[in-house]
Design a protein around this motif. Structure first.
Motif, PDB file in Angstrom:
ATOM      1  N   GLU A 115      -0.084  -4.766  -4.038  1.00  0.00           N
ATOM      2  CA  GLU A 115      -0.152  -3.863  -2.781  1.00  0.00           C
ATOM      3  C   GLU A 115       1.341  -3.888  -1.971  1.00  0.00           C
ATOM      4  O   GLU A 115       1.667  -2.748  -1.334  1.00  0.00           O
ATOM      5  N   ALA A 116       2.018  -5.024  -1.850  1.00  0.00           N
ATOM      6  CA  ALA A 116       3.188  -4.810  -1.325  1.00  0.00           C
ATOM      7  C   ALA A 116       3.995  -3.655  -2.088  1.00  0.00           C
ATOM      8  O   ALA A 116       5.029  -3.124  -1.450  1.00  0.00           O
ATOM      9  N   GLY A 117       4.192  -3.851  -3.200  1.00  0.00           N
ATOM     10  CA  GLY A 117       4.793  -2.738  -3.973  1.00  0.00           C
ATOM     11  C   GLY A 117       4.454  -1.531  -3.767  1.00  0.00           C
ATOM     12  O   GLY A 117       5.373  -0.387  -3.592  1.00  0.00           O
ATOM     13  N   CYS A 118       3.184  -1.011  -3.713  1.00  0.00           N
ATOM     14  CA  CYS A 118       2.749   0.177  -3.157  1.00  0.00           C
ATOM     15  C   CYS A 118       3.356   0.539  -1.837  1.00  0.00           C
ATOM     16  O   CYS A 118       3.821   1.710  -1.871  1.00  0.00           O
ATOM     17  N   LYS A 119       3.294  -0.328  -1.101  1.00  0.00           N
ATOM     18  CA  LYS A 119       3.702  -0.144   0.211  1.00  0.00           C
ATOM     19  C   LYS A 119       5.104   0.076   0.524  1.00  0.00           C
ATOM     20  O   LYS A 119       5.800   0.887   1.167  1.00  0.00           O
ATOM     21  N   SER A 120       6.134  -0.661  -0.394  1.00  0.00           N
ATOM     22  CA  SER A 120       7.492  -0.473  -0.328  1.00  0.00           C
ATOM     23  C   SER A 120       7.838   0.976  -0.976  1.00  0.00           C
ATOM     24  O   SER A 120       9.052   1.176  -0.692  1.00  0.00           O
ATOM     25  N   LEU A 121       6.987   1.474  -1.667  1.00  0.00           N
ATOM     26  CA  LEU A 121       7.111   2.966  -2.442  1.00  0.00           C
ATOM     27  C   LEU A 121       6.906   3.901  -1.357  1.00  0.00           C
ATOM     28  O   LEU A 121       7.355   5.114  -1.453  1.00  0.00           O
ATOM     29  N   GLY A 122       6.790   3.613  -0.084  1.00  0.00           N
ATOM     30  CA  GLY A 122       6.557   4.734   1.026  1.00  0.00           C
ATOM     31  C   GLY A 122       5.505   5.564   1.001  1.00  0.00           C
ATOM     32  O   GLY A 122       5.851   6.936   0.886  1.00  0.00           O
ATOM     33  N   PRO A 123       4.337   5.264   0.683  1.00  0.00           N
ATOM     34  CA  PRO A 123       2.963   5.978   0.655  1.00  0.00           C
ATOM     35  C   PRO A 123       2.978   6.929   1.895  1.00  0.00           C
ATOM     36  O   PRO A 123       3.314   6.468   3.084  1.00  0.00           O
ATOM     37  N   ILE A 124       2.587   8.192   1.637  1.00  0.00           N
ATOM     38  CA  ILE A 124       2.160   9.066   2.894  1.00  0.00           C
ATOM     39  C   ILE A 124       1.033   8.644   3.382  1.00  0.00           C
ATOM     40  O   ILE A 124       0.658   9.091   4.739  1.00  0.00           O
ATOM     41  N   VAL A 125       0.000   8.010   2.743  1.00  0.00           N
ATOM     42  CA  VAL A 125      -1.216   7.738   3.221  1.00  0.00           C
ATOM     43  C   VAL A 125      -1.579   6.274   2.744  1.00  0.00           C
ATOM     44  O   VAL A 125      -1.414   5.920   1.251  1.00  0.00           O
TER      45      VAL A 125
ATOM     46  N   ARG B 185      -9.032   1.138  -2.070  1.00  0.00           N
ATOM     47  CA  ARG B 185      -7.685   1.217  -1.476  1.00  0.00           C
ATOM     48  C   ARG B 185      -6.798   2.073  -2.100  1.00  0.00           C
ATOM     49  O   ARG B 185      -6.724   2.122  -3.165  1.00  0.00           O
ATOM     50  N   VAL B 186      -6.323   3.070  -1.281  1.00  0.00           N
ATOM     51  CA  VAL B 186      -5.783   4.550  -1.734  1.00  0.00           C
ATOM     52  C   VAL B 186      -4.239   4.404  -1.142  1.00  0.00           C
ATOM     53  O   VAL B 186      -4.127   4.357   0.049  1.00  0.00           O
ATOM     54  N   PHE B 187      -3.134   4.579  -2.108  1.00  0.00           N
ATOM     55  CA  PHE B 187      -2.099   4.688  -1.646  1.00  0.00           C
ATOM     56  C   PHE B 187      -1.531   6.268  -2.161  1.00  0.00           C
ATOM     57  O   PHE B 187      -1.799   6.542  -3.582  1.00  0.00           O
ATOM     58  N   GLU B 188      -1.381   7.262  -1.253  1.00  0.00           N
ATOM     59  CA  GLU B 188      -0.941   8.628  -1.740  1.00  0.00           C
ATOM     60  C   GLU B 188       0.622   8.859  -1.452  1.00  0.00           C
ATOM     61  O   GLU B 188       1.205   8.225  -0.507  1.00  0.00           O
ATOM     62  N   TYR B 189       1.145   9.438  -2.643  1.00  0.00           N
ATOM     63  CA  TYR B 189       2.597   9.914  -2.706  1.00  0.00           C
ATOM     64  C   TYR B 189       2.603  11.383  -2.996  1.00  0.00           C
ATOM     65  O   TYR B 189       1.436  11.996  -3.289  1.00  0.00           O
ATOM     66  N   PRO B 190       3.664  12.036  -2.674  1.00  0.00           N
ATOM     67  CA  PRO B 190       3.650  13.460  -2.791  1.00  0.00           C
ATOM     68  C   PRO B 190       3.018  13.826  -4.488  1.00  0.00           C
ATOM     69  O   PRO B 190       2.798  14.990  -4.651  1.00  0.00           O
ATOM     70  N   ASP B 191       3.560  12.909  -5.294  1.00  0.00           N
ATOM     71  CA  ASP B 191       3.275  13.400  -6.691  1.00  0.00           C
ATOM     72  C   ASP B 191       2.428  12.263  -7.334  1.00  0.00           C
ATOM     73  O   ASP B 191       1.985  12.400  -8.454  1.00  0.00           O
TER      74      ASP B 191
END
Length: 188
Positions: A25-35, A116-122
């Motif tokens: 989850e910390a890794g997901c946050k470090s990638l800068g999710p838009i959501v 728990r959802v992490f959304e990125y542009p792609d």
């Protein structure tokens, strides 16, 4: 429309119960999710009599309500997914049941998911706990969004999996219905 419209291109990983996901989850946050959000989701799956190639799903959560057709493939990496958006102002479960009463439904399964959802542009990355009748499965899914073709979508998945340490894990080829309810009438 993109070349992958009406296709779901994803990789799913089954996690061990109690697996520590704080680094993930910390890794997901470090990638800068838009959501970055958490939701409780109710998925009702409908199995059509004599059709083991598709499944219908009614999804309901605080943000969306959909009726979806998904193809059933031997590997769930690439499959057809057609989502019909429904009015989310009210729960339309009874309307869905009345509609589907005119189809030969052989089985229905209601699955609860805590996601728990992490959304990125792609890409959309979802960590979830799914429950059915006392059975529980924990998964992480990487789903490419907006890719122009399957190869581009798979490259997106590879990028995020590597960034989050999943490149060495073995992904499952099964869909959630078959993972959670292996005795369903059309399990592969």
């Amino acid at each position: 429309m993109s070349g992958t419209t009406f296709q779901e291109i994803e990789h799913k990983y089954v996690l061990a119960a109690g697996e520590d996901l704080s680094t993930f989850e910390a890794g997901c946050k470090s990638l800068g999710p838009i959501v970055d959000k958490e939701l409780e989701v109710s998925d009702s799956y409908y199995i059509l009599s004599g059709r083991d190639d598709v499944v219908l799903r009614h999804r309901l959560d605080a943000e969306i309500q959909q009726l979806t057709l998904k193809t059933r493939e031997s590997d769930s990496e690439v499959r057809t997914e057609v989502n019909l958006a429904l009015d989310n102002a009210s729960d339309q479960t009874e309307a869905i049941r009345a509609f589907l009463a005119h189809f030969p439904i052989s089985a229905t399964y209601s699955i609860q998911k805590f996601i728990r959802v992490f959304e990125y542009p792609d890409c959309e990355i979802v960590r979830y706990r799914a429950e059915y009748n006392g059975r529980v499965v924990h998964c992480v899914e990487f789903e490419a969004v907006g890719a122009s073709d399957v190869q581009s979508a798979l490259a997106v998945l590879t990028h995020y999996e590597a960034a989050l340490g999943f490149e060495a894990r073995e992904r499952t080829q099964k869909n959630l219905l078959d993972l959670l309810i292996p005795d369903n009438p059309i399990a592969q």
